[in-house]
Structures are given as structure tokens and as C-alpha cells.
Design a protein around this motif. Sequence first.
Motif, PDB file in Angstrom:
ATOM      1  N   VAL A 245      -1.887 -15.546  16.364  1.00 23.26           N
ATOM      2  CA  VAL A 245      -1.582 -15.036  15.026  1.00 23.26           C
ATOM      3  C   VAL A 245      -0.140 -15.396  14.674  1.00 23.26           C
ATOM      4  O   VAL A 245       0.787 -15.089  15.412  1.00 23.26           O
ATOM      5  N   SER A 246       0.025 -16.042  13.530  1.00 21.31           N
ATOM      6  CA  SER A 246       1.342 -16.418  13.012  1.00 21.31           C
ATOM      7  C   SER A 246       1.633 -15.541  11.790  1.00 21.31           C
ATOM      8  O   SER A 246       0.742 -15.277  10.982  1.00 21.31           O
ATOM      9  N   VAL A 247       2.889 -15.093  11.662  1.00 26.13           N
ATOM     10  CA  VAL A 247       3.266 -14.160  10.594  1.00 26.13           C
ATOM     11  C   VAL A 247       4.513 -14.665   9.882  1.00 26.13           C
ATOM     12  O   VAL A 247       5.457 -15.124  10.526  1.00 26.13           O
ATOM     13  N   ASP A 248       4.529 -14.543   8.547  1.00 26.85           N
ATOM     14  CA  ASP A 248       5.698 -14.918   7.764  1.00 26.85           C
ATOM     15  C   ASP A 248       5.707 -14.065   6.499  1.00 26.85           C
ATOM     16  O   ASP A 248       4.769 -13.306   6.239  1.00 26.85           O
TER      17      ASP A 248
ATOM     18  N   LEU B 143       0.602 -14.345   5.571  1.00 30.06           N
ATOM     19  CA  LEU B 143       1.819 -14.360   4.769  1.00 30.06           C
ATOM     20  C   LEU B 143       1.872 -13.101   3.908  1.00 30.06           C
ATOM     21  O   LEU B 143       0.931 -12.812   3.175  1.00 30.06           O
ATOM     22  N   PHE B 144       2.974 -12.363   4.012  1.00 31.83           N
ATOM     23  CA  PHE B 144       3.198 -11.176   3.196  1.00 31.83           C
ATOM     24  C   PHE B 144       4.127 -11.546   2.045  1.00 31.83           C
ATOM     25  O   PHE B 144       5.136 -12.232   2.260  1.00 31.83           O
ATOM     26  N   VAL B 145       3.796 -11.084   0.833  1.00 32.03           N
ATOM     27  CA  VAL B 145       4.550 -11.507  -0.350  1.00 32.03           C
ATOM     28  C   VAL B 145       4.947 -10.319  -1.220  1.00 32.03           C
ATOM     29  O   VAL B 145       4.111  -9.466  -1.548  1.00 32.03           O
ATOM     30  N   CYS B 146       6.234 -10.278  -1.578  1.00 28.72           N
ATOM     31  CA  CYS B 146       6.720  -9.338  -2.598  1.00 28.72           C
ATOM     32  C   CYS B 146       7.568 -10.136  -3.585  1.00 28.72           C
ATOM     33  O   CYS B 146       7.522 -11.364  -3.596  1.00 28.72           O
ATOM     34  N   MET B 147       8.360  -9.484  -4.382  1.00 25.54           N
ATOM     35  CA  MET B 147       9.096 -10.174  -5.425  1.00 25.54           C
ATOM     36  C   MET B 147      10.277 -10.987  -4.876  1.00 25.54           C
ATOM     37  O   MET B 147      10.344 -12.189  -5.035  1.00 25.54           O
ATOM     38  N   GLY B 148      11.229 -10.335  -4.217  1.00 27.32           N
ATOM     39  CA  GLY B 148      12.442 -11.016  -3.787  1.00 27.32           C
ATOM     40  C   GLY B 148      12.484 -11.364  -2.313  1.00 27.32           C
ATOM     41  O   GLY B 148      13.422 -12.018  -1.859  1.00 27.32           O
ATOM     42  N   ASN B 149      11.509 -10.897  -1.544  1.00 29.31           N
ATOM     43  CA  ASN B 149      11.425 -11.148  -0.103  1.00 29.31           C
ATOM     44  C   ASN B 149      12.618 -10.572   0.659  1.00 29.31           C
ATOM     45  O   ASN B 149      13.109 -11.151   1.614  1.00 29.31           O
ATOM     46  N   ILE B 150      13.093  -9.370   0.222  1.00 25.45           N
ATOM     47  CA  ILE B 150      14.170  -8.716   0.967  1.00 25.45           C
ATOM     48  C   ILE B 150      13.842  -7.262   1.333  1.00 25.45           C
ATOM     49  O   ILE B 150      14.602  -6.653   2.077  1.00 25.45           O
ATOM     50  N   CYS B 151      12.746  -6.710   0.827  1.00 24.54           N
ATOM     51  CA  CYS B 151      12.403  -5.315   1.159  1.00 24.54           C
ATOM     52  C   CYS B 151      11.009  -5.212   1.777  1.00 24.54           C
ATOM     53  O   CYS B 151      10.864  -5.110   2.986  1.00 24.54           O
ATOM     54  N   ARG B 152      10.011  -5.248   0.914  1.00 24.29           N
ATOM     55  CA  ARG B 152       8.644  -4.976   1.361  1.00 24.29           C
ATOM     56  C   ARG B 152       8.051  -6.059   2.243  1.00 24.29           C
ATOM     57  O   ARG B 152       7.519  -5.774   3.326  1.00 24.29           O
TER      58      ARG B 152
ATOM     59  N   PRO C 185       9.452  -8.643   4.058  1.00 21.40           N
ATOM     60  CA  PRO C 185       9.994  -8.804   5.415  1.00 21.40           C
ATOM     61  C   PRO C 185       9.713  -7.582   6.299  1.00 21.40           C
ATOM     62  O   PRO C 185       9.558  -7.708   7.509  1.00 21.40           O
ATOM     63  N   SER C 186       9.623  -6.402   5.671  1.00 30.90           N
ATOM     64  CA  SER C 186       9.261  -5.204   6.434  1.00 30.90           C
ATOM     65  C   SER C 186       7.829  -5.329   6.941  1.00 30.90           C
ATOM     66  O   SER C 186       7.542  -5.023   8.109  1.00 30.90           O
ATOM     67  N   ALA C 187       6.928  -5.791   6.072  1.00 31.18           N
ATOM     68  CA  ALA C 187       5.531  -5.996   6.478  1.00 31.18           C
ATOM     69  C   ALA C 187       5.449  -7.033   7.594  1.00 31.18           C
ATOM     70  O   ALA C 187       4.720  -6.856   8.572  1.00 31.18           O
ATOM     71  N   GLU C 188       6.219  -8.110   7.448  1.00 30.78           N
ATOM     72  CA  GLU C 188       6.252  -9.141   8.486  1.00 30.78           C
ATOM     73  C   GLU C 188       6.694  -8.543   9.819  1.00 30.78           C
ATOM     74  O   GLU C 188       6.082  -8.795  10.860  1.00 30.78           O
ATOM     75  N   GLY C 189       7.747  -7.721   9.802  1.00 29.82           N
ATOM     76  CA  GLY C 189       8.250  -7.114  11.023  1.00 29.82           C
ATOM     77  C   GLY C 189       7.270  -6.143  11.655  1.00 29.82           C
ATOM     78  O   GLY C 189       7.059  -6.150  12.871  1.00 29.82           O
ATOM     79  N   VAL C 190       6.650  -5.302  10.826  1.00 28.07           N
ATOM     80  CA  VAL C 190       5.661  -4.344  11.315  1.00 28.07           C
ATOM     81  C   VAL C 190       4.477  -5.090  11.932  1.00 28.07           C
ATOM     82  O   VAL C 190       4.040  -4.797  13.045  1.00 28.07           O
ATOM     83  N   PHE C 191       3.967  -6.072  11.191  1.00 36.36           N
ATOM     84  CA  PHE C 191       2.784  -6.783  11.661  1.00 36.36           C
ATOM     85  C   PHE C 191       3.096  -7.629  12.898  1.00 36.36           C
ATOM     86  O   PHE C 191       2.295  -7.682  13.833  1.00 36.36           O
ATOM     87  N   ARG C 192       4.242  -8.279  12.919  1.00 35.99           N
ATOM     88  CA  ARG C 192       4.633  -9.081  14.084  1.00 35.99           C
ATOM     89  C   ARG C 192       4.673  -8.198  15.339  1.00 35.99           C
ATOM     90  O   ARG C 192       4.209  -8.580  16.412  1.00 35.99           O
ATOM     91  N   HIS C 193       5.217  -6.983  15.190  1.00 38.44           N
ATOM     92  CA  HIS C 193       5.284  -6.024  16.293  1.00 38.44           C
ATOM     93  C   HIS C 193       3.868  -5.644  16.761  1.00 38.44           C
ATOM     94  O   HIS C 193       3.590  -5.617  17.965  1.00 38.44           O
ATOM     95  N   MET C 194       2.992  -5.354  15.815  1.00 35.72           N
ATOM     96  CA  MET C 194       1.615  -4.983  16.150  1.00 35.72           C
ATOM     97  C   MET C 194       0.876  -6.126  16.841  1.00 35.72           C
ATOM     98  O   MET C 194       0.127  -5.908  17.797  1.00 35.72           O
TER      99      MET C 194
END
Length: 163
Positions: free
Chosen positions: A36-39, A6-15, A17-26
Motif C-alpha cells: 500500500v502506497s500513500v500520498d 491519495l488523500f486530497v484537500c484544498m491546500g494540502n497542509i491540514c486535512r 497530510p493528516s489523513a496521509e499520516g494516519v493512514f500510513r501509520h495504520m
Amino acid sequence: MMTKVLFVCMGNICRSPSAEGVFRHMVAEAGLADVVSVDSAGTHSFHIGEPPDARAQAAARKRGYDISGSTARLVTPEDFREFDLILAMDWENLSALQQQCPKVYQHKLMLLMRFANEFEEATVPDPYYGGPEGFNKVLDYLEDACQGVLELVRKRATQYQAA
């Protein structure tokens, strides 16, 4: 055995979800999508139910990541139990997580940049109030740190397959 990240930032609209997308792709490229599950989630309720920031989506799209399907949500009490790694983007969000997290799960909380190999920064800067260059810098950091996280989950998957 599934590893949940689980990737966590303040509002879950920038960092995050970007980390989730990058990691999901990898994870998909590494052939680990079945283990591996990603959120992603936020520590504050500013943007619940919203898609990622348009600038974050544009920057991600230019690098081949699709984060458009993500929807902002808050970290829940169940997340602390369910996820194996809960990776915060900065000290403020790590602190917020530490305050919410039961002691038995505190070991799951870490700064994402602890997994970086190329960049020495401790945190991923919030690009929300800046221009497009900030979103590209964030992706540079995320690609580096997520590569380190991928190495960890790959080792974990290999250990479980051998057992």
C-alpha cells in the motif's frame, strides 16, 4: 500488486497530510507497507512546498502520528492514472477533482467519509480558520474513515495474494 491511495484537500497542509499520516501509520501497523502506497495533495496552489500547518502537526503528534515530512503539492494529471483511490475531504474538493479528472478515471474519486463507520458526517471539516479543537475533531474523523479504507485495501491485498 500495489494499492495506491491519495488523500486530497484544498491546500494540502491540514486535512490531507493528516489523513496521509494516519493512514500510513495504520498501514504500517497492519503490515501492509509493502503493498500500500500513500500520498496527499491539494486542489489549490496556496501552500505548495510548505510543511503541514503547525496546529495539524501538533494534534497529530499528540496521537502518535508524524506528518512533519509532508510537503504541500498540487494534484497532477498523472495522479488520476497512478492512484487507485483518490479520496477528497469535502464536496468542494471532490467537485474540483471531478472537473480535472478524465472520465476513464472518475470511478477512483470518492469522499473519504464514505468509509467511516462511527461518524455519519459526509465530509471532513476544514479546521484552518478555527482553534485546536477543530484539528482534534478532524483526527477523530480521519481515524474512523481511514480504518474503513484499511479494511478495503487489506481485502484487495488478500485477493491478490490468493490469485
